[in-house]
Design an enzyme around this catalytic site. Structure first.
Site, PDB file in Angstrom:
ATOM      1  N   MET A  21      -3.550  -6.554  -7.688  1.00  0.00           N
ATOM      2  CA  MET A  21      -2.888  -7.501  -8.587  1.00  0.00           C
ATOM      3  C   MET A  21      -3.845  -8.495  -9.255  1.00  0.00           C
ATOM      4  O   MET A  21      -3.476  -9.632  -9.507  1.00  0.00           O
ATOM      5  CB  MET A  21      -1.794  -8.257  -7.813  1.00  0.00           C
ATOM      6  N   GLY A  48       0.788  -1.222   0.000  1.00  0.00           N
ATOM      7  CA  GLY A  48       0.000   0.000   0.000  1.00  0.00           C
ATOM      8  C   GLY A  48       0.820   1.273   0.000  1.00  0.00           C
ATOM      9  O   GLY A  48       0.384   2.283   0.558  1.00  0.00           O
ATOM     10  N   SER A  49       1.993   1.271  -0.644  1.00  0.00           N
ATOM     11  CA  SER A  49       2.803   2.493  -0.641  1.00  0.00           C
ATOM     12  C   SER A  49       2.149   3.596  -1.475  1.00  0.00           C
ATOM     13  O   SER A  49       2.236   4.780  -1.122  1.00  0.00           O
ATOM     14  CB  SER A  49       4.224   2.207  -1.137  1.00  0.00           C
ATOM     15  N   ASN A  50       1.477   3.233  -2.566  1.00  0.00           N
ATOM     16  CA  ASN A  50       0.756   4.247  -3.329  1.00  0.00           C
ATOM     17  C   ASN A  50      -0.455   4.752  -2.553  1.00  0.00           C
ATOM     18  O   ASN A  50      -0.787   5.942  -2.624  1.00  0.00           O
ATOM     19  CB  ASN A  50       0.336   3.702  -4.701  1.00  0.00           C
ATOM     20  N   HIS A  87       0.574   2.205 -13.593  1.00  0.00           N
ATOM     21  CA  HIS A  87       1.352   1.101 -14.169  1.00  0.00           C
ATOM     22  C   HIS A  87       2.816   1.534 -14.268  1.00  0.00           C
ATOM     23  O   HIS A  87       3.100   2.653 -14.705  1.00  0.00           O
ATOM     24  CB  HIS A  87       0.808   0.753 -15.551  1.00  0.00           C
ATOM     25  N   ASN A 145      -5.810   3.474 -12.857  1.00  0.00           N
ATOM     26  CA  ASN A 145      -4.750   2.542 -12.476  1.00  0.00           C
ATOM     27  C   ASN A 145      -3.404   3.228 -12.655  1.00  0.00           C
ATOM     28  O   ASN A 145      -3.261   4.142 -13.465  1.00  0.00           O
ATOM     29  CB  ASN A 145      -4.817   1.298 -13.370  1.00  0.00           C
ATOM     30  N   GLU A 147       5.860   7.145  -9.074  1.00  0.00           N
ATOM     31  CA  GLU A 147       4.469   6.725  -8.881  1.00  0.00           C
ATOM     32  C   GLU A 147       3.833   7.489  -7.730  1.00  0.00           C
ATOM     33  O   GLU A 147       2.667   7.893  -7.796  1.00  0.00           O
ATOM     34  CB  GLU A 147       4.394   5.219  -8.591  1.00  0.00           C
ATOM     35  N   LYS A 191     -15.327 -15.605  -9.939  1.00  0.00           N
ATOM     36  CA  LYS A 191     -14.879 -14.220 -10.138  1.00  0.00           C
ATOM     37  C   LYS A 191     -16.068 -13.272 -10.078  1.00  0.00           C
ATOM     38  O   LYS A 191     -15.960 -12.147  -9.570  1.00  0.00           O
ATOM     39  CB  LYS A 191     -14.149 -14.089 -11.483  1.00  0.00           C
ATOM     40  N   LEU A 251      -9.530  -7.009 -13.618  1.00  0.00           N
ATOM     41  CA  LEU A 251     -10.974  -6.859 -13.472  1.00  0.00           C
ATOM     42  C   LEU A 251     -11.664  -7.239 -14.781  1.00  0.00           C
ATOM     43  O   LEU A 251     -11.176  -6.924 -15.863  1.00  0.00           O
ATOM     44  CB  LEU A 251     -11.316  -5.420 -13.095  1.00  0.00           C
TER      45      LEU A 251
END
EC number: 2.1.2.2
Length: 203
Positions: free
Chosen positions: A92, A14-16, A111, A109, A176, A67, A95
């Site tokens: 990760m 969870g660094s972002n 990337h 998102n 990021e 799913k 969807l």
């Protein structure tokens, strides 16, 4: 101005997520994180959310028979907490088109590559193998493809001669942590307009 609400999907440290929490705290982001959802019950990102007083929800994929059930629970949790935007911050899992279409132009998102180059897994390894001189990160809206949605912004990172996947990933991660809050601020202030594949950033 009332804060707009986002829901954040995570899988790991969870660094972002933390970079967004920090920029909300210092007043840069006029946002409220309504809920943090993880597909892993032991994700450290959930602890970060709880420490910040944010609803933290674990929805382990392995506990869902399909799913469809898994994504249905995520969708229900996002809506229950009033999320207006879904933010993928190290989530990760891919969807489905069904989920994406429920949140059209409302999922973003980040990337670790300069898309459209090197989509999918191991972007840093792909970049090193190809021999590019500039790598970086991309914040983009999510569509039904893999890392193929309209691009909001990008941050370049030079590739050094002695780079490894780990060293390059670490330097990209620094960018990021700048890019995600910047993109979210543009969204929160209503400055983003999608025109086909292009995202127009209004002053």
């Amino acid at each position: 101005m009332s804060s707009r609400k986002i829901g954040v999907l995570v899988s790991g440290r969870g660094s972002n997520l933390q970079s967004v929490l920090d920029r909300i705290a210092d007043g840069y982001l006029p946002l409220e994180i309504a809920v943090v959802i993880s597909d892993k019950a032991d994700a450290y990102a959930l602890e970060r959310a709880e420490k910040a007083g944010i609803a933290a929800v674990a929805i382990p994929r392995k506990e869902c028979v399909s799913k469809e059930e898994f994504e249905g629970k995520i969708d229900a949790a996002l809506r229950a907490h009033g999320a207006e935007l879904v933010v993928l911050a190290g989530f990760m899992r891919i969807l489905s088109g069904n989920f994406v279409n429920k949140w059209t132009q409302k999922i973003i998102n980040i990337h670790p590559a300069l898309l459209p180059s090197f989509p999918g897994l191991d972007a840093q390894g792909q970049a090193l193998e190809y021999g590019v001189k500039i790598a970086g990160c991309t914040v983009h809206f999510v569509d039904e493809g893999t890392d193929s949605g309209p691009i909001i912004l990008q941050k370049p990172v030079p590739v050094l001669n002695d780079d490894t996947e780990e060293s390059l990933a670490a330097r990209i991660l620094v960018e990021e942590h700048k890019a995600m809050p910047e993109a979210l601020r543009l969204w929160a202030l209503g400055k983003l307009e999608i025109q086909g594949r292009r995202v127009i950033v209004h002053p």
